[in-house]
Design a protein around this motif. Structure first.
Motif, short mmCIF file in Angstrom:
data_model
loop_
_atom_site.label_atom_id
_atom_site.label_comp_id
_atom_site.label_asym_id
_atom_site.label_seq_id
_atom_site.Cartn_x
_atom_site.Cartn_y
_atom_site.Cartn_z
N ASP A 79 0.80 -1.22 0.00
CA ASP A 79 0.00 0.00 0.00
C ASP A 79 0.84 1.27 0.00
O ASP A 79 0.31 2.36 0.14
CB ASP A 79 -0.96 -0.01 1.20
CG ASP A 79 -1.96 -1.16 1.10
OD1 ASP A 79 -2.38 -1.48 -0.03
OD2 ASP A 79 -2.28 -1.75 2.14
N ASP A 81 2.23 2.30 -2.61
CA ASP A 81 1.91 2.91 -3.90
C ASP A 81 0.76 3.89 -3.70
O ASP A 81 -0.30 3.51 -3.20
CB ASP A 81 1.51 1.83 -4.91
CG ASP A 81 1.02 2.44 -6.20
OD1 ASP A 81 1.85 3.00 -6.93
OD2 ASP A 81 -0.21 2.37 -6.46
N PRO A 82 0.93 5.17 -4.07
CA PRO A 82 -0.11 6.17 -3.80
C PRO A 82 -1.47 5.85 -4.43
O PRO A 82 -2.51 6.05 -3.80
CB PRO A 82 0.46 7.46 -4.38
CG PRO A 82 1.92 7.24 -4.46
CD PRO A 82 2.13 5.77 -4.67
N PHE A 85 -2.98 2.96 -2.38
CA PHE A 85 -3.37 3.44 -1.06
C PHE A 85 -4.66 4.25 -1.14
O PHE A 85 -5.62 4.00 -0.41
CB PHE A 85 -2.26 4.29 -0.45
CG PHE A 85 -2.66 4.98 0.83
CD1 PHE A 85 -2.70 4.27 2.02
CD2 PHE A 85 -3.01 6.32 0.83
CE1 PHE A 85 -3.08 4.90 3.21
CE2 PHE A 85 -3.39 6.95 2.01
CZ PHE A 85 -3.42 6.24 3.20
N TRP A 86 -4.70 5.25 -2.01
CA TRP A 86 -5.88 6.11 -2.11
C TRP A 86 -7.09 5.37 -2.65
O TRP A 86 -8.23 5.68 -2.29
CB TRP A 86 -5.58 7.38 -2.90
CG TRP A 86 -4.74 8.32 -2.08
CD1 TRP A 86 -3.43 8.64 -2.28
CD2 TRP A 86 -5.14 8.99 -0.89
NE1 TRP A 86 -3.00 9.49 -1.29
CE2 TRP A 86 -4.04 9.72 -0.42
CE3 TRP A 86 -6.34 9.06 -0.17
CZ2 TRP A 86 -4.08 10.51 0.73
CZ3 TRP A 86 -6.38 9.84 0.98
CH2 TRP A 86 -5.27 10.55 1.41
N ALA A 116 -0.24 12.82 -9.91
CA ALA A 116 -0.22 12.29 -8.56
C ALA A 116 -1.63 12.34 -7.96
O ALA A 116 -2.35 13.32 -8.19
CB ALA A 116 0.73 13.09 -7.68
N PRO A 117 -2.04 11.30 -7.22
CA PRO A 117 -3.38 11.29 -6.63
C PRO A 117 -3.68 12.52 -5.79
O PRO A 117 -4.81 13.00 -5.76
CB PRO A 117 -3.38 10.03 -5.76
CG PRO A 117 -2.38 9.13 -6.41
CD PRO A 117 -1.32 10.05 -6.95
N ARG A 118 -2.67 13.07 -5.13
CA ARG A 118 -2.93 14.24 -4.28
C ARG A 118 -3.32 15.47 -5.10
O ARG A 118 -3.90 16.41 -4.58
CB ARG A 118 -1.74 14.53 -3.38
CG ARG A 118 -0.53 15.04 -4.10
CD ARG A 118 0.59 15.37 -3.11
NE ARG A 118 1.72 15.91 -3.81
CZ ARG A 118 2.72 15.19 -4.31
NH1 ARG A 118 2.72 13.88 -4.16
NH2 ARG A 118 3.71 15.76 -4.93
#
Length: 142
Positions: A79, A81-82, A85-86, A116-118
């Protein structure tokens, strides 16, 4: 519950199950009171392996007087990996808060190549959470 795919494959349903405390566990009202009084956006429950952190969190969910939505993710080494995880966090929140992401916009944001997910997904999750009328707990169990 149907399987849900993240950008890297299928999410494991069992990682999203909030554990119920076993019958006969030692009650810990002082710790439950401390969790209930925390009043913070982030609370860390830290203790050595085998000291009952997972059990305590399950007890807290059942005893929470505010009846907050309770989302759960059991983490493992993969987890980090972004996107993975998300994906788990979003699916856990989706299960805990009905209607949070019915249109699956967050899933689409997680799959944008090279972003990036963020940058896209996290603001979408925060915006959705800010619209929920009750509080929520997200437990990340490592």
């Amino acid at each position: 519950m149907p399987q849900v795919a993240d950008a890297g494959g299928v999410l494991l349903d069992t990682k999203l199950h909030v554990p119920d405390p076993r019958p006969g566990v030692v009650p810990r009202p002082e710790l439950l009171d401390a969790l209930g009084r925390a009043g913070t956006r982030l609370t860390l429950v830290d203790a050595p392996a085998g000291w009952g952190k997972t059990t305590l969190m399950g007890q807290w969910r059942l005893a929470d007087p505010e009846g907050r939505a309770f989302a759960w993710v059991a983490l493992d080494e993969h987890d980090a990996d972004p996107v993975r995880f998300w994906s788990y966090v979003v699916e856990s929140l989706r299960r805990a808060i009905p209607g949070l992401d019915d249109d699956h916009d967050v899933d689409a944001a997680l799959r944008v190549p090279g972003v990036a997910p963020r940058a896209l997904a996290l603001p979408e999750v925060i915006n959705r959470l800010s619209q929920t009328p009750t509080g929520a707990v997200l437990a990340l169990d490592d």
